[in-house]
Design an enzyme around this catalytic site. Structure first.
Site, PDB file in Angstrom:
ATOM      1  N   HIS A 160     -26.122 -54.351 -40.247  1.00 32.92           N
ATOM      2  CA  HIS A 160     -27.478 -54.690 -39.778  1.00 32.92           C
ATOM      3  C   HIS A 160     -27.731 -56.172 -40.063  1.00 32.92           C
ATOM      4  CE1 HIS A 160     -28.611 -50.481 -39.006  1.00 32.92           C
ATOM      5  NE2 HIS A 160     -27.809 -50.228 -40.035  1.00 32.92           N
ATOM      6  N   LEU A 161     -27.697 -56.977 -38.998  1.00 31.32           N
ATOM      7  CA  LEU A 161     -27.918 -58.423 -39.165  1.00 31.32           C
ATOM      8  C   LEU A 161     -29.402 -58.782 -39.124  1.00 31.32           C
ATOM      9  CD1 LEU A 161     -25.034 -60.113 -37.101  1.00 31.32           C
ATOM     10  CD2 LEU A 161     -25.243 -59.883 -39.583  1.00 31.32           C
ATOM     11  N   ARG A 162     -30.230 -57.835 -38.700  1.00 28.88           N
ATOM     12  CA  ARG A 162     -31.695 -57.969 -38.737  1.00 28.88           C
ATOM     13  C   ARG A 162     -32.275 -58.987 -37.764  1.00 28.88           C
ATOM     14  NH1 ARG A 162     -32.142 -53.105 -40.791  1.00 28.88           N
ATOM     15  NH2 ARG A 162     -31.911 -52.953 -43.049  1.00 28.88           N
ATOM     16  N   ASN A 168     -30.970 -51.861 -34.011  1.00 29.13           N
ATOM     17  CA  ASN A 168     -32.340 -51.460 -34.398  1.00 29.13           C
ATOM     18  C   ASN A 168     -33.106 -52.628 -34.998  1.00 29.13           C
ATOM     19  OD1 ASN A 168     -30.763 -51.490 -36.749  1.00 29.13           O
ATOM     20  ND2 ASN A 168     -31.945 -49.879 -37.732  1.00 29.13           N
ATOM     21  N   ASP A 220     -28.709 -46.341 -33.952  1.00 26.60           N
ATOM     22  CA  ASP A 220     -28.592 -46.180 -35.406  1.00 26.60           C
ATOM     23  C   ASP A 220     -29.883 -46.561 -36.122  1.00 26.60           C
ATOM     24  OD1 ASP A 220     -27.418 -45.721 -37.959  1.00 26.60           O
ATOM     25  OD2 ASP A 220     -27.347 -47.884 -38.191  1.00 26.60           O
ATOM     26  N   HIS A 233     -25.849 -42.051 -35.315  1.00 25.31           N
ATOM     27  CA  HIS A 233     -26.496 -41.713 -36.585  1.00 25.31           C
ATOM     28  C   HIS A 233     -26.936 -40.260 -36.432  1.00 25.31           C
ATOM     29  CE1 HIS A 233     -29.697 -42.501 -39.823  1.00 25.31           C
ATOM     30  NE2 HIS A 233     -30.028 -41.328 -39.320  1.00 25.31           N
ATOM     31  N   HIS A 290     -21.426 -43.241 -40.707  1.00 24.33           N
ATOM     32  CA  HIS A 290     -21.697 -42.876 -42.109  1.00 24.33           C
ATOM     33  C   HIS A 290     -21.720 -41.377 -42.416  1.00 24.33           C
ATOM     34  CE1 HIS A 290     -25.668 -42.692 -40.337  1.00 24.33           C
ATOM     35  NE2 HIS A 290     -25.932 -43.967 -40.466  1.00 24.33           N
ATOM     36  N   ASP A 301     -22.358 -50.114 -43.492  1.00 25.22           N
ATOM     37  CA  ASP A 301     -23.779 -49.874 -43.191  1.00 25.22           C
ATOM     38  C   ASP A 301     -24.635 -50.881 -43.980  1.00 25.22           C
ATOM     39  OD1 ASP A 301     -26.177 -48.909 -42.256  1.00 25.22           O
ATOM     40  OD2 ASP A 301     -26.057 -46.978 -43.283  1.00 25.22           O
ATOM     41  N   HIS A 340     -32.588 -55.432 -47.276  1.00 27.85           N
ATOM     42  CA  HIS A 340     -34.049 -55.294 -47.363  1.00 27.85           C
ATOM     43  C   HIS A 340     -34.574 -56.298 -48.374  1.00 27.85           C
ATOM     44  CE1 HIS A 340     -34.495 -51.763 -44.871  1.00 27.85           C
ATOM     45  NE2 HIS A 340     -33.550 -51.129 -45.548  1.00 27.85           N
TER      46      HIS A 340
HETATM   47 ZN   LIG Z   1     -27.590 -44.935 -39.762  1.00 29.86          ZN
END
Ligand SMILES: [Zn+2]
Length: 449
Positions: free
Chosen positions: A78-80, A110, A168, A195, A248, A322, A326
């Site tokens: 997740h590179l955000r 996402n 995901d 997911h 995952h 994964d 945060h």
């Molecule tokens: Zn996930």
């Protein structure tokens, strides 16, 4: 396709490096022994006899006692970006990947807003060409805005360069929508990464449902929330002859279902995350359980052992972090409200080496193979040290001990599940797509020839 051709990264200089007397291990190519790894113009030119690699015009790295592996590939990061750059962005996330020995990653969709249009994909690819220190591929969402209802324009997204598709963060709850997505996938290619979770079974659970959740009085997420959805999607993929990748895996039941689906010829692959391979729900009893809150949750020791068995027998072909950064604001709240997810790129190799290889649960060869196993499920070339290949190399010191977080992180976020732990094994240098992507500051390199 090679990582440099298929993915996007910042332009840079092709490396000319000789890793002198490195212990080379590439289990898939059948390479094991002490060699001079000669990298010329960004490619593995030769694995020469120790001390005999031609170093003229190249940087000479004294690598005696160090290990050279094919660099790792993470299909789940997740590179955000866009929208949550206070947690991570393309620059910091790919720096974290390089520091972890990765030569390529796939970014999840996402974001805010989610990556749902061709324009979104094009913009991210441009960003990667400006900021990424390792090659990045982008997935697009399966459903518009991840609402789980209408499909995105999957054909158009593929043409714009989406490597695959994933919602995901959320499951695709509707079997009808899932089935349609698989029909389109068969037309346009691009693996669908899933997911797997039944939202009605998960309810408002915050950890694995079992004796520990009962003792702590916390709402549980049962293993069957994951496994029943995998069973549904394996059946749909078989029916539509589509290609799926299960993200995952966390539960023993899930490993069993993937194993049976593979045996039946379903086109399915699977990943497991370092935290699920190293920890159990007992960690939630610790002083700061928020560090161990993620979805899917940490499960029982029997589940952990089933994941390790799945890694061993190939039911699980790759390890994916994964990596889910945060900010501290999202974690410094009561456990029930804390954000789900932990970072993992910078520590995956060291954590798994420490927790699984050193105690003898798996061999070093298997770890190295599975850490690079995430490229193939998405149609990409597996990183290799075979002469002629694009140079994707992780140079590691298996004896180095270090404390996670002591020197900070390359990631913008600090929610590492192994913060404060002392790990054995460290990545010293990473070559990604033929370029030097990372060197550890304290690793003093040899002299230029
Ligand atoms: Zn996930």
């Amino acid at each position: 396709m090679s990582l440099a051709d298929a993915l996007d990264m910042r332009p840079g200089e092709d490396a000319n490096v000789v890793l002198r007397r490195a212990s080379v291990l590439d289990p898939v190519a059948g390479i094991e022994g002490v060699h001079d790894v000669v990298v010329r113009d960004g490619r593995i030119a030769e694995l020469a006899a120790p001390g005999e690699g031609e170093a003229e015009g190249a940087e000479l790295v004294e690598a005696e006692g160090l290990h050279a592996f094919p660099a790792f590939f993470d299909p789940h990061v997740h590179l955000r970006a866009p929208g949550q750059e206070h947690k991570e962005d393309v620059e910091t996330g790919t720096r974290a990947a390089a520091a972890g020995g990765y030569c390529g990653i796939l970014a999840m969709a996402n974001t805010e807003p989610p990556v749902s249009t061709a324009a979104d994909v094009v913009a991210l690819r441009e960003l990667a060409r400006a900021d990424a220190s390792v090659p990045v591929g982008f997935l697009a969402t399966v459903t518009r805005e991840m609402a789980g209802e209408e499909l995105t324009e999957m054909v158009e997204l593929r043409e714009a360069g989406a490597l695959g598709f994933s919602d995901d963060g959320l499951p695709i709850a509707s079997a009808r929508v899932m089935r349609r997505a698989l029909q389109y996938q068969r037309l346009c290619g691009g693996t669908i990464a899933l997911h797997e979770e039944d939202p009605e079974l998960s309810g408002d659970g915050v950890m694995h449902e079992g004796p520990v959740s009962a003792a702590l009085g916390l709402a549980g997420i049962p293993s069957v929330s994951e496994s029943t959805t995998i069973a549904r999607d394996a059946a749909l993929a078989a029916y539509e002859d589509a290609r799926i990748h299960v993200q995952h895996l966390s539960a023993a039941e899930s490993v069993e279902i993937v194993r049976a689906a593979k045996a039946a010829g379903v086109r399915i692959s699977a990943e497991a995350s370092p935290h699920h391979l190293c920890l159990t729900d007992e960690a939630v009893r610790s002083l700061d359980p928020r560090r161990f809150k993620m979805n899917p949750p940490l499960r029982s020791e029997a589940d952990r052992q089933a994941l390790i068995a799945g890694l061993r027998d190939g039911t699980i072909e790759c390890i994916a972090t994964d990596h889910a950064p945060h900010s501290s604001e999202e974690k410094d709240v009561p456990f029930e409200q804390a954000a789900m997810g932990v970072t993992g790129l910078e520590t995956a190799f060291a954590a798994l080496h420490t927790e699984l290889v050193l105690p003898g649960a798996i061999g070093l060869e298997l770890l190295v193979e599975r850490l690079a196993g995430g490229a193939a499920p998405f149609g990409l070339d597996r990183p290799t040290l075979a002469p002629g290949a694009e140079a994707n190399v992780a140079l590691c010191d298996l004896a180095a001990e270090w404390t996670v977080g002591e020197d900070g992180y390359e990631s913008r976020s600090q929610n590492s599940w192994c913060a404060g732990r002392t790990l054995t094994g460290r990545v010293l240098m990473t070559l990604a797509a033929g370029r030097v992507a990372f060197r550890l500051r304290s690793f003093s390199l040899g002299v230029a020839a």
